[in-house]
Motif scaffolding. Structure first.
Motif, PDB file in Angstrom:
ATOM      1  N   UNK A 154       0.792  -1.205   0.119  1.00 52.80           N
ATOM      2  CA  UNK A 154       0.066  -0.069   0.045  1.00 52.80           C
ATOM      3  C   UNK A 154       0.883   1.101   0.171  1.00 52.80           C
ATOM      4  N   UNK A 155       2.096   1.199  -0.049  1.00 53.82           N
ATOM      5  CA  UNK A 155       2.941   2.559  -0.198  1.00 53.82           C
ATOM      6  C   UNK A 155       3.836   2.250  -1.326  1.00 53.82           C
ATOM      7  N   UNK A 156       4.379   3.628  -1.636  1.00 54.69           N
ATOM      8  CA  UNK A 156       5.468   3.717  -2.591  1.00 54.69           C
ATOM      9  C   UNK A 156       6.575   3.266  -2.416  1.00 54.69           C
ATOM     10  N   UNK A 157       7.387   2.862  -3.344  1.00 54.96           N
ATOM     11  CA  UNK A 157       8.833   2.523  -3.393  1.00 54.96           C
ATOM     12  C   UNK A 157       9.539   3.506  -2.794  1.00 54.96           C
ATOM     13  N   UNK A 158      10.355   3.368  -1.896  1.00 52.91           N
ATOM     14  CA  UNK A 158      11.029   4.636  -1.427  1.00 52.91           C
ATOM     15  C   UNK A 158      12.693   4.174  -1.220  1.00 52.91           C
ATOM     16  N   UNK A 159      13.468   5.252  -1.487  1.00 48.57           N
ATOM     17  CA  UNK A 159      14.950   5.018  -1.363  1.00 48.57           C
ATOM     18  C   UNK A 159      15.437   4.687   0.103  1.00 48.57           C
ATOM     19  N   UNK A 160      16.361   3.784   0.421  1.00 50.73           N
ATOM     20  CA  UNK A 160      16.676   3.363   1.711  1.00 50.73           C
ATOM     21  C   UNK A 160      18.131   3.830   1.780  1.00 50.73           C
ATOM     22  N   UNK A 161      18.894   3.425   0.804  1.00 57.42           N
ATOM     23  CA  UNK A 161      20.331   3.838   0.839  1.00 57.42           C
ATOM     24  C   UNK A 161      21.196   3.708  -0.584  1.00 57.42           C
TER      25      UNK A 161
ATOM     26  N   UNK B 148      16.512   8.952   6.381  1.00 64.49           N
ATOM     27  CA  UNK B 148      16.520   9.267   7.835  1.00 64.49           C
ATOM     28  C   UNK B 148      15.847   8.118   8.535  1.00 64.49           C
ATOM     29  N   UNK B 149      14.887   7.303   8.022  1.00 69.64           N
ATOM     30  CA  UNK B 149      14.298   6.279   8.938  1.00 69.64           C
ATOM     31  C   UNK B 149      15.165   5.142   9.092  1.00 69.64           C
ATOM     32  N   UNK B 150      16.240   4.892   8.423  1.00 66.25           N
ATOM     33  CA  UNK B 150      17.300   4.017   8.687  1.00 66.25           C
ATOM     34  C   UNK B 150      18.957   4.246   9.027  1.00 66.25           C
ATOM     35  N   UNK B 151      18.740   5.399   8.896  1.00 66.40           N
ATOM     36  CA  UNK B 151      20.262   6.095   9.442  1.00 66.40           C
ATOM     37  C   UNK B 151      20.556   5.806  10.829  1.00 66.40           C
ATOM     38  N   UNK B 152      21.868   5.194  11.073  1.00 68.22           N
ATOM     39  CA  UNK B 152      22.294   4.544  12.331  1.00 68.22           C
ATOM     40  C   UNK B 152      21.911   3.197  12.424  1.00 68.22           C
ATOM     41  N   UNK B 153      21.215   2.531  11.693  1.00 68.49           N
ATOM     42  CA  UNK B 153      20.791   1.261  11.906  1.00 68.49           C
ATOM     43  C   UNK B 153      20.988   0.240  10.509  1.00 68.49           C
ATOM     44  N   UNK B 154      21.161   0.997   9.578  1.00 70.52           N
ATOM     45  CA  UNK B 154      21.327   0.242   8.111  1.00 70.52           C
ATOM     46  C   UNK B 154      22.817   0.710   7.531  1.00 70.52           C
ATOM     47  N   UNK B 155      23.483  -0.284   6.963  1.00 67.45           N
ATOM     48  CA  UNK B 155      24.703  -0.116   6.366  1.00 67.45           C
ATOM     49  C   UNK B 155      24.820  -0.596   4.751  1.00 67.45           C
ATOM     50  N   UNK B 156      25.046   0.512   3.910  1.00 69.93           N
ATOM     51  CA  UNK B 156      25.126  -0.394   2.600  1.00 69.93           C
ATOM     52  C   UNK B 156      26.540  -0.084   2.322  1.00 69.93           C
ATOM     53  N   UNK B 157      26.946  -1.200   1.504  1.00 65.18           N
ATOM     54  CA  UNK B 157      28.411  -1.602   1.195  1.00 65.18           C
ATOM     55  C   UNK B 157      28.679  -2.123   0.035  1.00 65.18           C
ATOM     56  N   UNK B 158      29.539  -2.153  -0.701  1.00 72.74           N
ATOM     57  CA  UNK B 158      29.889  -2.859  -1.856  1.00 72.74           C
ATOM     58  C   UNK B 158      31.324  -3.442  -1.753  1.00 72.74           C
ATOM     59  N   UNK B 159      31.273  -4.651  -2.623  1.00 68.36           N
ATOM     60  CA  UNK B 159      32.613  -5.240  -2.967  1.00 68.36           C
ATOM     61  C   UNK B 159      32.631  -5.456  -4.314  1.00 68.36           C
TER      62      UNK B 159
END
Length: 124
Positions: free
Chosen positions: A40-47, A60-71
């Motif tokens: 029921x919600x629109x797609x939103x950017x997380x990271x 803002x809703x995930x800042x401090x809890x989620x970490x994006x990384x790449x290899x």
């Protein structure tokens, strides 16, 4: 071309790590991002992460809890999700973009390639 994995059921406060790998293309040349869509919600950017992995953006809703990384050697992008909340439950999508990092952070354009998503369920 993008395949997400790592979703599942977790209790509130728990952690999950999502992975995104490419099939038939290399990810190292792309800006990468994680997005989510709850029912029921629109797609939103997380990271979002730039090509080198040195610059990141978080909602803002995930800042401090989620970490994006790449290899880039493994052509894989990750999303480490900690302290999960019931409101984090959604289908999580991986996206790859060929434009500049700022274009995606500033939402001037959408990602060029998408995965099919992986479901994250958080029980309270």
């Amino acid at each position: 071309q993008l395949v997400e994995s790592g979703g599942g059921l977790v209790r509130a406060g728990g952690s999950l790590r999502l992975s995104c790998a490419a099939s038939g293309r290399t990810l190292r040349r792309s800006v990468m991002g994680w997005f989510r869509q709850a029912p029921g919600k629109e797609r939103e950017s997380v990271a979002v992460i730039n090509r080198s992995g040195g610059v990141t953006y978080y909602a803002d809703s995930v800042k401090g809890r989620f970490i994006i990384s790449r290899d880039n050697a493994k052509d894989t992008v990750y999303l480490q999700m900690n302290s999960l909340k019931p409101e984090d439950a959604a289908v999580y999508y991986c996206g790859a973009g060929d434009s500049t990092y700022s274009d995606y952070v500033n939402r001037k354009r959408g990602m060029d390639y998408w995965g099919k998503g992986t479901l994250v369920t958080v029980s309270s």
